[in-house]
Design a protein around this motif. Structure first.
Motif, short mmCIF file in Angstrom:
data_model
loop_
_atom_site.label_atom_id
_atom_site.label_comp_id
_atom_site.label_asym_id
_atom_site.label_seq_id
_atom_site.Cartn_x
_atom_site.Cartn_y
_atom_site.Cartn_z
N THR A 12 0.83 -1.20 0.00
CA THR A 12 0.00 0.00 0.00
C THR A 12 0.87 1.25 0.00
O THR A 12 0.60 2.20 -0.74
CB THR A 12 -0.95 0.00 1.22
OG1 THR A 12 -1.80 -1.16 1.12
CG2 THR A 12 -1.81 1.24 1.26
N ARG A 15 2.05 1.92 -3.25
CA ARG A 15 0.91 2.09 -4.17
C ARG A 15 0.78 0.96 -5.20
O ARG A 15 0.45 1.17 -6.36
CB ARG A 15 0.96 3.44 -4.87
CG ARG A 15 0.91 4.60 -3.90
CD ARG A 15 0.87 5.92 -4.62
NE ARG A 15 0.94 7.01 -3.69
CZ ARG A 15 -0.12 7.64 -3.20
NH1 ARG A 15 -1.32 7.27 -3.54
NH2 ARG A 15 0.03 8.63 -2.36
N SER A 17 -1.28 -2.24 -6.33
CA SER A 17 -2.47 -3.07 -6.21
C SER A 17 -2.02 -4.50 -6.49
O SER A 17 -0.98 -4.73 -7.12
CB SER A 17 -3.54 -2.65 -7.22
OG SER A 17 -3.14 -2.99 -8.54
N SER A 18 -2.79 -5.45 -6.04
CA SER A 18 -2.45 -6.85 -6.30
C SER A 18 -2.42 -7.12 -7.79
O SER A 18 -1.54 -7.81 -8.30
CB SER A 18 -3.47 -7.78 -5.62
OG SER A 18 -3.41 -7.63 -4.23
N HIS A 29 -3.25 -12.28 -10.49
CA HIS A 29 -3.50 -11.39 -9.35
C HIS A 29 -3.93 -12.14 -8.09
O HIS A 29 -3.67 -11.69 -6.98
CB HIS A 29 -4.51 -10.30 -9.71
CG HIS A 29 -5.93 -10.75 -9.74
ND1 HIS A 29 -6.47 -11.37 -10.83
CD2 HIS A 29 -6.89 -10.68 -8.80
CE1 HIS A 29 -7.73 -11.67 -10.57
NE2 HIS A 29 -8.01 -11.25 -9.34
N ASN A 33 -2.82 -11.51 -4.23
CA ASN A 33 -3.91 -11.19 -3.32
C ASN A 33 -4.01 -12.18 -2.16
O ASN A 33 -4.25 -11.79 -1.02
CB ASN A 33 -5.23 -11.14 -4.09
CG ASN A 33 -6.30 -10.42 -3.33
OD1 ASN A 33 -6.05 -9.36 -2.75
ND2 ASN A 33 -7.49 -10.97 -3.32
#
Length: 100
Positions: A12, A15, A17-18, A29, A33
């Motif tokens: 995070t 920055r 994302s999965s 992904h 995740n």
């Protein structure tokens, strides 16, 4: 679950994302995740894979994710800012191999 929270905090902060990290790393992904949300264990291979994307060396990332060891250089304020030693790494690897 704490390991997943630490990984998530780092991703995070950078920055990621999965989905974006998975695309850059050549993964699906769901692989990223599942590690990010604690559904799958984080392995040393995962640490080696994620380290460059988090702009960290493998040793620092390993000790931080596995045991919450303070980060030596933490401009984003994810962990603490004190330096860590090779002795701490040796202890961490020993604990990991004993699966503590």
């Amino acid at each position: 679950m704490e390991r997943a929270k630490r990984l998530d905090a780092l991703l995070t902060a950078e920055r990621w994302s999965s989905r974006n990290l998975a695309k850059q790393a050549g993964l699906v992904h769901t692989y990223v995740n599942r590690r990010r949300n604690g559904q799958a264990d984080i392995t040393i291979e995962d640490v080696e894979l994620f380290a460059p994307y988090l702009k960290m060396n493998v040793t620092d990332l390993f000790t931080y994710i596995m045991w919450g060891t303070e980060l030596p250089n933490d401009p984003k304020g994810v962990g603490s800012t004190s330096a860590f030693s090779h002795a701490a790494l040796a202890q961490s690897v020993e604990r990991f191999t004993r699966n503590e």
